[in-house]
Design a protein around this motif. Sequence first.
Motif, PDB file in Angstrom:
ATOM      1  N   PRO A  79       0.814  -1.224   0.000  1.00  0.00           N
ATOM      2  CA  PRO A  79       0.000   0.000   0.000  1.00  0.00           C
ATOM      3  C   PRO A  79       0.843   1.269   0.000  1.00  0.00           C
ATOM      4  N   GLU A  80       1.969   1.266   0.748  1.00  0.00           N
ATOM      5  CA  GLU A  80       2.843   2.440   0.784  1.00  0.00           C
ATOM      6  C   GLU A  80       3.468   2.698  -0.584  1.00  0.00           C
ATOM      7  N   ASP A  83       0.891   4.268  -2.814  1.00  0.00           N
ATOM      8  CA  ASP A  83       0.748   5.691  -2.484  1.00  0.00           C
ATOM      9  C   ASP A  83       1.885   6.496  -3.106  1.00  0.00           C
ATOM     10  N   ALA A  86       1.252   6.786  -6.858  1.00  0.00           N
ATOM     11  CA  ALA A  86       0.151   7.702  -7.139  1.00  0.00           C
ATOM     12  C   ALA A  86       0.583   9.146  -6.942  1.00  0.00           C
ATOM     13  N   LEU A 122      -6.967   0.703  -4.126  1.00  0.00           N
ATOM     14  CA  LEU A 122      -6.043   1.459  -3.280  1.00  0.00           C
ATOM     15  C   LEU A 122      -5.302   2.513  -4.095  1.00  0.00           C
ATOM     16  N   PHE A 123      -4.882   2.139  -5.295  1.00  0.00           N
ATOM     17  CA  PHE A 123      -4.143   3.055  -6.161  1.00  0.00           C
ATOM     18  C   PHE A 123      -5.026   4.225  -6.597  1.00  0.00           C
ATOM     19  N   SER A 126      -5.999   6.713  -3.599  1.00  0.00           N
ATOM     20  CA  SER A 126      -4.940   7.289  -2.762  1.00  0.00           C
ATOM     21  C   SER A 126      -5.287   8.734  -2.421  1.00  0.00           C
TER      22      SER A 126
END
Length: 238
Positions: A79-80, A83, A86, A122-123, A126
């Motif tokens: 996930p990081e 982020d 993005a 998630l992307f 963000s």
Amino acid sequence: MSASGPKRAERLLNLLQILYQHRYPVSGHWLAQELSVSLRTLYRDICALRVQGADIQGEAGTGFILSRSHHLPPVMFTPEQLDALALGLRWVAAYGDAGIAKAASEVTGKIRQGLPPQLKTLFDDSTLLVGKTQVAHHNPENLNSLRSAIRRRQKIRTGYTDRSGNVSERTIWPFALGYFSGDIVLAAWCEKRNAFRHFDVTRLTSLQLVQEGYPHSRYRLLRMWRNAGLDNTIPGRS
């Protein structure tokens, strides 16, 4: 040092990513420290990756290296990392010139295409955002020519108007473009000044590519520029 911490699958991916970032063999001790595992666990992980098809070369005592022909699956992002991607792509779209912004949009599409549904969400969602300010108008043809000259290590002949309105003719060796919030600055060796100089690209005129290449690689010029301490200063333009 224990093998606890990240789950094993994530740890194996992290190991692959670390190896992929290095062009030369990396010692097992250093890898174990980076992953916070024992040396014995590291060797087991390397064996597991080899069984799964990773072309990891080397052995204990000589270091390990991942074959450059090995490609990491594009879907494996934390996930990081999503982020970071993005945020970076949004910044380029906001502050890059038209050519680079278009490339950022294309990269975004390629990344999305390779992501599984949960990571794609998630992307897309963000919440790391980029503020938009007024961006100076840049000649797309000039920027395309500058990027081409940097890649091909070509000299450029150009007119330049400084902040005081003085006009001069320059032959320069371009090696880097700095993208700031609204400004794009060219770093180059200037034959007229016999020194490194920074140029506001909006002040460059009659830009002509010279077939003659400059004598150093752009990477060497970049190192020389950094060693001169210029990377820590606010660009002065002359």
